[in-house]
Each structure stands twice: as C-alpha cells, then as structure tokens.
Design a protein around this motif. Structure first.
Motif, PDB file in Angstrom:
ATOM      1  N   ARG A 156     -40.670 -19.647 -26.994  1.00 12.69           N
ATOM      2  CA  ARG A 156     -41.412 -18.699 -27.828  1.00 12.69           C
ATOM      3  C   ARG A 156     -42.911 -18.987 -27.828  1.00 12.69           C
ATOM      4  O   ARG A 156     -43.712 -18.123 -28.181  1.00 12.69           O
ATOM      5  CB  ARG A 156     -40.871 -18.736 -29.257  1.00 12.69           C
ATOM      6  N   PRO A 212     -47.118 -17.783 -23.467  1.00  7.39           N
ATOM      7  CA  PRO A 212     -47.908 -16.549 -23.496  1.00  7.39           C
ATOM      8  C   PRO A 212     -47.511 -15.647 -22.338  1.00  7.39           C
ATOM      9  O   PRO A 212     -46.558 -15.935 -21.591  1.00  7.39           O
ATOM     10  CB  PRO A 212     -49.329 -17.079 -23.305  1.00  7.39           C
ATOM     11  N   GLN A 260     -50.857 -15.935 -30.015  1.00  6.86           N
ATOM     12  CA  GLN A 260     -49.493 -15.967 -30.525  1.00  6.86           C
ATOM     13  C   GLN A 260     -49.450 -15.517 -31.991  1.00  6.86           C
ATOM     14  O   GLN A 260     -48.571 -14.756 -32.403  1.00  6.86           O
ATOM     15  CB  GLN A 260     -48.908 -17.377 -30.404  1.00  6.86           C
ATOM     16  N   HIS A 290     -47.541 -12.176 -33.629  1.00  4.81           N
ATOM     17  CA  HIS A 290     -46.585 -12.321 -34.736  1.00  4.81           C
ATOM     18  C   HIS A 290     -47.004 -11.465 -35.924  1.00  4.81           C
ATOM     19  O   HIS A 290     -46.150 -10.911 -36.644  1.00  4.81           O
ATOM     20  CB  HIS A 290     -46.492 -13.789 -35.149  1.00  4.81           C
TER      21      HIS A 290
END
Length: 391
Positions: A141, A144, A365, A369
């Motif tokens: 997770r 990238p 990231q 999210h």
C-alpha cells in the motif's frame, strides 16, 4: 559525519540546554516530552555514552522517534552537530536489522536488482492490477505510481553550445519511483549547454541504512560512490535527502542540489512558456537544514513568466517522510502528515513543488487517502515542461 565515542561525548557536552531548539522540533511539539526534544535526547545520549543510564528499550524509543530533520541545528546558538550525534548514536547503540531493511538492502546496493524489481510492478500498474496487489499485501500500500524503468546512458551530450559537464546522482527511490525528474533534469541541463554523465557504478547515498544504525553499510556505499564519480565535476542531486547525506559524508566531491546549480547557469538562451497558476513550494528538511539551499527552488521557479510562487504555510515543520520514517514510525509520520494536508487543503493548493522524493511519496500517499486532487511535482519537472519538454 560519524563520531568516535570520545567525540560523541564532547559534542554532547557542547549543548548548553538553552531550549531554543524546542519549538523547532516536530516530535517535541507533538508529544510535549523533554525526552523527545533535541535537548532531552542529547542529555540521554551523554548519559548513555558515559554509562550513567542504560542503553535500554526506552532510550532506543526516544532516539528512534527522531526524524533527523535537523531543524534544531538551524536554531542552535552553539552550532551543535545534532545530525552527527544522532547518526553516531544509532550506529553505536540503536543498530537493528529489521525485516524491511533486510529485504531492501540488495536493492539499495545494486541498481540492476532495483531495475529488475520495478519491471513487474510497472507491468502490474499498466494492467491495472497494482490495486489488487495492495489489497493482498499490506506493505504494498506504500507503493506509489510506478513509471516505466529506464536504462540510463553513461553520457547525455549538450544540445546547445557546451558550457560544461556535470554528473547526475540517480538515487534509489528517485530511480525507481521518480525517473521523470531525472529525465527532466537531463533535458534542462542539456538545453543549457551541459554534458550530463551518469556513472554506472554509482549506488545508494547510504542515508536509509545510516538512519537504521548501519554505519558499516552506509560507509561502504559512500566509498563506492566516491570511486564512481569524478572529482572534477559537480555531482547534482534531485533528492535533497540524498544530497544532504552525500554532502555530509562525501566531502571529497562537490555535491549540489540541482536547483542550486541551475540558478547559477546562463539562462539567456532559454525559452520558458508563461504559466498562469500559483505554485506552492514545500521545503524538505534535508534541503532547508542539511543543504541550506531551499531559496534556490523559489528563485528557479520564478524564472517562469507570470507564475505565482508561494511557500506552503507550515514549511518549518517536517512532513513526516524522513527516509524510511513512515515505515518505522507510522503513527508520528501520519500525525505530521495531517498538518501538511491541512495546509494544502486550506490553501486550495493545486500544484505542489517539492525537491525530495521521500516528501513527495509521503505527501502523495496522504493526498490520495484524503481524496485531494493535487499535482505533486519536482521543481525541475515544472521547469522542463515550461521549456517544452514532454515527460
């Protein structure tokens, strides 16, 4: 630099415990604990080095929580070398062989392995299966978007009247996850009249393993880079984390952030298209406190006609990327990241320029999210695009 035990104690003794560093320390601002401040950590280091306190789990916990952002160095009236203190402390007392580091080491040492390893990830992303991998493997997770791997030539000759020659440092993460910035750097340098050499034997800067306390491995990587790069040419870095580490430990060579080098070049023949947009700049700690070169990024971007260049509010605080910190200290890393995301959201940022791959990956990231649509780019990518180069 890494200190001897005697030098470690002597450098720690130079701290007069004035406390001017406290408001500049990200972890102290979050925890309020003296032991998580530069002053407190130095006192702990001194006590452990003199066997007054034990080298136990609590000591390691406070040292591990340090981001090595070195904001305290910029505030210290006595110029205490806090970065060297923490590097040495980790090498002497904190060294540990974590699972992730064991897996990463071969890819850090050998670029060929990194190149081979990124191909499957790129193919998975092209087949839109990277999301499936991330659902199946939690560690994935953190990955990238993967660009298509590049086999670099050893020389990219100038496309205009030759003005000089430079060497380009590829780095581990930049080479694997941000080769667009490396390509853009070559394009811009060639257009300004510089031959770009890319030594094939170069390796990782060593910062990741040094942060983990493995000074032996870090020194071996520095030695390999020292032998790979010619001393007659400047070594240009696109990741300030690499640049800061190389400046500290590769003293035999001239290391510069690419923005610092470019701002001193002759731009009289360069054509940059206007850009009617606001660009916010995030200052990486390694560029601000390590290389002390953050101003050159703003000066370089201001060469773009009509562009509005602004500092991202809260630039004095670390984003929480800090090398492998997001892996080793995810809770604090995300706490610091949330502050950065709040600044991005409240200022309605659409383009964010940052000069460090660690910051870029960590912030990107967080933006994904949070569902925020922001283009995170290296300054050189923005410059190259305005000069007409295509990614």
């Amino acid at each position: 630099m890494t200190l001897s035990l005697k030098e470690l104690t002597a450098e720690a003794d130079r701290c007069v415990a004035c406390g001017l560093c406290l408001p500049h320390c990200p972890t102290y601002r979050k925890t309020g604990s003296e032991a998580d401040s530069p002053r407190g950590r130095i006192q702990l280091i001194r006590a452990v080095s003199q066997d007054i306190l034990p080298n136990n789990a609590r000591f390691k916990e406070h040292i591990d929580l340090c981001l090595s952002c070195r904001s305290c160095e910029s505030a210290c009236p006595n110029s205490v070398s806090y970065g060297a203190l923490v590097d040495t402390t980790r090498a002497l007392y904190i060294k540990k062989e974590s699972h992730w580091l064991s897996l990463a080491k071969p890819f850090i040492r050998y670029r060929a392995l990194s190149y081979i390893g990124t191909w499957p990830l790129w193919l998975l992303s092209k087949a839109k299966l990277l999301g499936t991998l991330k659902r199946m493997v939690p560690a994935a997770r953190l990955l990238p978007t993967i660009p298509k791997p590049i086999v670099w030539k050893s020389l990219y000759p100038a496309t205009q009247t030759k003005r000089g020659a430079v060497s380009l440092f590829l780095g581990c993460a930049s080479n694997a996850f941000d080769n667009q910035t490396l390509s853009a750097s070559i394009d811009v340098l060639n257009a300004l009249g510089y031959d770009v050499h890319v030594p094939k034997a170069q390796t990782c800067c060593g910062s990741i393993v040094r942060q983990a306390g493995d000074a032996v491995e870090a020194d071996a990587l520095i030695a390999k880079n020292s032998a790979s790069f010619e001393r007659t040419m400047p070594i240009l870095t696109v990741a300030s984390g690499c640049g800061s580490g190389l400046q500290d430990y590769l003293a035999t060579h001239q290391v510069q952030d690419i923005s610092t080098f470019l701002i001193n070049c002759d731009w009289s023949t360069a054509q940059l298209a206007p850009l009617q947009q606001r660009i916010f700049v995030q200052d990486p700690c390694s560029l601000r406190n390590g290389q002390k070169a953050q101003k050159t990024v703003y000066d370089l971007l201001k060469k773009i006609p009509t562009a509005d260049i602004q500092a991202l509010p809260g630039n004095g605080q670390c984003c929480g990327g800090a090398g492998a910190y997001a892996i080793t200290q995810p809770e604090m890393a995300n706490t610091l990241l949330n502050d950065k995301l709040a600044a991005i959201k409240s200022n309605q940022v659409s383009i964010l320029a940052t000069s460090n791959i660690g910051c870029s990956l960590h912030i990107t990231q967080g933006l994904a999210h949070a569902g925020l649509d922001v283009h995170v780019l290296h300054p050189i990518q923005i410059i190259a695009k305005q000069m007409g180069f295509k990614a």
